[in-house]
Design an enzyme around this catalytic site. Structure first.
Site, PDB file in Angstrom:
ATOM      1  N   SER A 194       0.828  -1.195   0.000  1.00  0.00           N
ATOM      2  CA  SER A 194       0.000   0.000   0.000  1.00  0.00           C
ATOM      3  C   SER A 194       0.871   1.258   0.000  1.00  0.00           C
ATOM      4  O   SER A 194       1.779   1.393   0.807  1.00  0.00           O
ATOM      5  CB  SER A 194      -0.909   0.002   1.219  1.00  0.00           C
ATOM      6  OG  SER A 194      -1.717   1.139   1.195  1.00  0.00           O
TER       7      SER A 194
ATOM      8  N   SER B 257      -5.427   5.778  -0.726  1.00  0.00           N
ATOM      9  CA  SER B 257      -5.348   4.322  -0.830  1.00  0.00           C
ATOM     10  C   SER B 257      -6.577   3.739  -1.524  1.00  0.00           C
ATOM     11  O   SER B 257      -7.716   4.043  -1.156  1.00  0.00           O
ATOM     12  CB  SER B 257      -5.208   3.737   0.572  1.00  0.00           C
ATOM     13  OG  SER B 257      -5.042   2.353   0.493  1.00  0.00           O
TER      14      SER B 257
HETATM   15  P1  ATP Z   1      -2.778   1.396  -2.336  1.00  0.00           P
HETATM   16  O1  ATP Z   1      -2.483  -0.057  -2.379  1.00  0.00           O
HETATM   17  O2  ATP Z   1      -2.922   1.909  -0.943  1.00  0.00           O
HETATM   18  O3  ATP Z   1      -3.871   1.803  -3.232  1.00  0.00           O
HETATM   19  P2  ATP Z   1      -0.887   2.318  -4.322  1.00  0.00           P
HETATM   20  O4  ATP Z   1       0.229   1.350  -4.527  1.00  0.00           O
HETATM   21  O5  ATP Z   1      -1.963   2.338  -5.315  1.00  0.00           O
HETATM   22  O6  ATP Z   1      -1.435   2.121  -2.836  1.00  0.00           O
HETATM   23  P3  ATP Z   1      -0.569   5.067  -5.082  1.00  0.00           P
HETATM   24  O7  ATP Z   1      -1.852   5.604  -4.615  1.00  0.00           O
HETATM   25  O8  ATP Z   1      -0.391   4.783  -6.523  1.00  0.00           O
HETATM   26  O9  ATP Z   1      -0.211   3.766  -4.215  1.00  0.00           O
HETATM   27  O10 ATP Z   1       0.636   6.020  -4.646  1.00  0.00           O
HETATM   28  C1  ATP Z   1       0.668   6.675  -3.386  1.00  0.00           C
HETATM   29  C2  ATP Z   1       1.150   8.098  -3.538  1.00  0.00           C
HETATM   30  O11 ATP Z   1       2.521   8.089  -3.909  1.00  0.00           O
HETATM   31  C3  ATP Z   1       0.454   8.888  -4.622  1.00  0.00           C
HETATM   32  O12 ATP Z   1      -0.696   9.509  -4.139  1.00  0.00           O
HETATM   33  C4  ATP Z   1       1.516   9.894  -5.026  1.00  0.00           C
HETATM   34  O13 ATP Z   1       1.528  10.966  -4.120  1.00  0.00           O
HETATM   35  C5  ATP Z   1       2.800   9.131  -4.820  1.00  0.00           C
HETATM   36  N1  ATP Z   1       3.302   8.538  -6.076  1.00  0.00           N
HETATM   37  C6  ATP Z   1       3.188   7.260  -6.483  1.00  0.00           C
HETATM   38  N2  ATP Z   1       3.784   7.064  -7.672  1.00  0.00           N
HETATM   39  C7  ATP Z   1       4.303   8.247  -8.031  1.00  0.00           C
HETATM   40  C8  ATP Z   1       5.054   8.721  -9.162  1.00  0.00           C
HETATM   41  N3  ATP Z   1       5.392   7.917 -10.161  1.00  0.00           N
HETATM   42  N4  ATP Z   1       5.423  10.017  -9.177  1.00  0.00           N
HETATM   43  C9  ATP Z   1       5.096  10.849  -8.171  1.00  0.00           C
HETATM   44  N5  ATP Z   1       4.405  10.469  -7.087  1.00  0.00           N
HETATM   45  C10 ATP Z   1       4.005   9.192  -7.010  1.00  0.00           C
HETATM   46 MG    MG Z   2      -3.949   2.224  -5.188  1.00  0.00          MG
END
Ligand code: ATP
Ligand code: MG
Length: 748
Positions: free
Chosen positions: A160, A214
């Site tokens: 996450s 998330s």
């Molecule tokens: P979850 O399982 O909780 O949904 P996730 O793996 O989908 O988590 P994301 O929501 O994609 O996580 O990423 C969390 C945060 O990290 C984003 O809101 C953003 O602020 C930052 N982030 C992720 N990837 C990038 C990126 N490539 N560039 C800039 N910021 C990023």
């Molecule tokens: Mg996500």
């Protein structure tokens, strides 16, 4: 540990040694005494360590790291970690491990990295030609779809906050860029596909401790293409929205974004939906967190509305959706107290009456019927129906059940609507599926590991060398514990859910009894409801709290009847009556079981595609840029639990009961596990050229007059290597042999 044979360590060797504070530190061996080595670390400290815990360090590794882990001279844990760290420090967040892309979340916007110029560059570029990038994966996938196999998928995994959803969105943007039509008129399919993201996030994402945005559901987006490679349709499939969040939020988390957005809507809308300060609603004020850093809920509201327009949700439908959202908040504010009869309940006060009335108004249903559906339960007996009152606690549970049901039906409706308005292309000749599987730390694909195997195997075959399979650990006993019918944990859970009086305590007791003495199951000391499963790669403790609730997914008949009778067709349509023949038994469907079926279907789809992998890594737990927490990252790279367990069960367990926060073992499909497999074969591959460059000094005369291949063989033989192989263009070394040669080189 993956690799490293201490015999290769000599005085003067540069090495890595384990450290309790930073995981690995590097140093130089100054003295060896029996099993003890004295080192001076790069920070200038002198330490004495057991020689078995030392691993060779590649002194010739470029300071900026290598863009593909397979180019590392030593494929071991400190080498992999160090390489990621060097790259991260330079904002190089992407690194390949063969054709798997590792993406380290930068936690800062890197706009140039994803702009249109970047897309142009990656368009049609050979894989590996440019720096590692998710566009390269998307481009490879797109080209493979056009030229070879029509069905491709990209599987994005990670814990996450690791960046799965962001990655997925960028992939979709790239595919829309490649497969979009030039027309600027109206709403294009690709625009709708992209705008489905903010809509789904508004209703399915929430701030958690691990991630401010998330995803509380899993998502598989299937993008369909016509024979010209243009996007012709799409389907979004979602998996298992977290229902309990609707009425239960723990500090400092939030409920779903849409609730706060609606409270922050323009004043006339707030009035229309009879809302106000989020702090006045029970479903929101259980946590003190109302705001998310850098997020403006008022703006998000308008953007969500706009995205809803684009995906084809009409104004009336949008109004109905937000009416339902508001009704849920009002429902949550209805309190109960003891009624006149024994074990009965009534509304507690005037305030509760107001919220009941408002909820009924918003849902356009009968106020009295709503009250009855919360405070009473109809029991079907052979002599007819009996109405039984509910005590205040049961009435509150009934209220929460209604709120959760309404919300999850609303979410499903939105997904359906997006699908019907984007439209499916029945004649699509090819497709690319993008999987973003949420929060529970991993999504296990057996094929992932098979894929690593295959890649290795292909390379060996190309080079015409012999190799044999690596044996896997037999984990049948863990599988039986979880999924055996009857008697496994999932079966016990389903059984407990059928039984009205079950609580998580009784369920836990039942497990403790049933699995007493089982070598894979244990009850942590002092635990009342937790249990530990001893997976192949380590123990994982699961929390059985709310376990039953999370697994239950049935709609109380009274709630069903109430809402089906709503004067609002939108609300009524969320609750179509069940077909007559549906028996009581099948009306009940446990989430565990349903999810398993959904996943089975997903697996079947995925199995018909050619998979591509992106593994997201979260560099720190504070969600800040520039911080690279070694242990944290190693945990994500290290653990291979999920490699060994079929995903269906691990996932079910991890979703239904959250992995204990005190437990460090995060099941993740291990990058290191993949590397371990490579190491079981021939982890180091060097072209003849590279090999001679590096080791020519070991046998200067070997080069005289003979061809490169013969010279390589001569060096290996002179050094007494056993078991290495010579391919057509490369030397394949077994684990440790590289270090051995390097050590000899230092001696020269
Ligand atoms: P979850 O399982 O909780 O949904 P996730 O793996 O989908 O988590 P994301 O929501 O994609 O996580 O990423 C969390 C945060 O990290 C984003 O809101 C953003 O602020 C930052 N982030 C992720 N990837 C990038 C990126 N490539 N560039 C800039 N910021 C990023
Ligand atoms: Mg996500």
């Amino acid at each position: 540990m993956i690799q490293g044979t201490p015999v290769n360590i000599i005085v003067g060797s540069h090495v890595w040694v384990e450290d309790p504070e930073v995981a690995w530190i590097d140093g130089e061996v100054k003295e060896i005494n029996g099993r003890e080595a004295t080192l001076i670390t790069s920070q200038g400290k002198t330490i004495v360590v057991d020689i078995t815990f030392i691993y060779p360090k590649d002194t010739e590794a470029p300071p900026a790291g290598v863009d593909d882990m397979t180019k590392l001279a030593y494929l071991h844990e400190p080498g992999v970690l160090h390489n990621l760290a060097c790259r991260f420090a330079l904002n190089e967040i992407y690194t390949y491990t063969g054709n798997i892309l590792i993406a380290v979340n930068p936690f800062r916007r890197l706009p140039h990295l994803y702009d249109i110029h970047m897309m142009e560059q990656y368009k049609g570029a050979a894989f590996g030609e440019l720096s590692p990038h998710l566009f390269a994966v998307a481009d490879t996938c797109y080209r493979a779809m056009i030229h070879e196999q029509g069905r491709q998928s990209i599987l994005v995994s990670g814990e996450s906050g690791a960046g799965k959803t962001e990655t997925t969105k960028m992939l979709m943007r790239y595919l829309a860029f490649m497969g979009g039509r030039s027309s600027t008129e109206g709403r294009t399919v690709e625009q709708q596909v992209l705008e489905s993201n903010p809509v789904l996030e508004a209703f399915g994402n929430a701030k958690t401790v691990k991630n401010n945005n998330s995803s509380r559901f899993g998502k598989f987006v299937e993008i369909q293409f016509d024979k010209h490679g243009k996007i012709s349709g799409a389907a979004v499939r979602t998996y298992l929205l977290e229902r309990s969040r609707v009425c239960q939020v723990s500090d400092p988390e939030r409920n779903y974004h849409c609730f706060y957005m609606l409270c922050a809507a323009p004043p006339e809308e707030v009035k229309k939906f009879k809302l106000g300060d989020p702090g006045t609603f029970r479903y929101l004020n259980q946590s003190n967190c109302y705001e998310v850093a850098n997020v403006d809920d008022a703006r998000e509201y308008l953007e969500t509305r706009n995205a809803m327009d684009i995906v084809g949700i009409s104004q009336e439908e949008q109004d109905a959706i937000f009416r339902v959202v508001s009704a849920i908040l009002h429902l949550g504010n209805i309190d109960f107290t003891k009624g006149k009869e024994v074990d009965s309940s009534k509304l507690k006060d005037e305030k509760s009456h107001y919220h009941l009335q408002t909820a009924a108004e918003l849902l356009m249903c009968n106020e009295k019927a709503l009250e009855d559906s919360l405070c009473k339960r109809v029991i079907v007996t052979p002599d007819g129906n009996i109405t039984k009152p509910l005590d205040p606690d049961s009435a509150a549970l009934s209220r929460d059940a209604l709120a959760k049901t309404v919300y999850s039906r609303l979410f499903d409706w939105i997904v359906e609507k997006i699908n019907s308005s984007i439209g499916q292309d029945p004649n699509a000749s090819s497709l690319i599926g993008v999987l973003d599987i949420y929060g529970f730390e991993s999504f296990k694909i057996n094929r992932y590991i098979m894929h690593v195997f295959k890649m290795e195997q292909e390379e060996y075959t190309r080079e015409e060398i012999n190799w044999s399979y690596v044996e896997f650990v037999d984990n049948q006993d863990v599988l039986d514990l979880i999924e055996k019918k009857p008697g496994g944990i999932i079966a016990l859970l389903d059984e407990a859910c059928m039984f009205p009086k079950s609580t998580h305590e009784t369920f836990a007791q039942k497990m403790y009894q049933t699995y007493k003495g089982h070598k894979r199951f244990s009850k942590p000391k002092l635990a009342r409801t937790d249990f530990t499963i001893n997976h192949y790669a380590g123990d994982v403790t699961y929390l059985a709290d709310q376990f039953l609730d999370k697994n239950k997914d049935y709609v109380v008949a009274e709630h069903q009847a109430l809402l089906y009778a709503s004067k609002c067709t939108f609300v009524a349509n969320l609750f179509p009556p069940l077909p007559e023949e549906t028996s009581k038994q099948s009306k009940f469907s446990s989430i565990g079981t349903r999810f398993k079926q959904q996943l089975q279907a997903l697996m079947e789809t995925l199995n018909t595609t050619e998979p591509h992998y992106i593994r997201c890594v979260k560099p720190n737990a504070v969600l800040k840029p520039g911080i690279f927490e070694n242990f944290n990252i190693l945990n994500q790279l290290r653990c291979g639990v999920s490699e060994i367990l079929p995903q269906l069960n691990t996932q079910q367990l991890q979703i239904i009961c959250k992995v204990s926060p005190t437990n460090n073992v995060l099941p993740w499909q291990g990058v290191l596990e993949a590397i371990r497999i490579s190491c079981a074969g021939y982890p180091t591959k060097k072209t003849f050229d590279e090999f001679l460059d590096r080791f020519g000094v070991l046998a200067p005369d070997a080069l005289d007059g003979s061809d490169e291949k013969t010279a390589c063989v001569a060096i290996c033989d002179k050094m007494g290597l056993k078991g290495y192989q010579i391919g057509k263009a490369k030397v394949f070394l077994r684990a440790g042999q590289m270090a051995e040669l390097d050590a000899r080189r230092t001696e020269v």
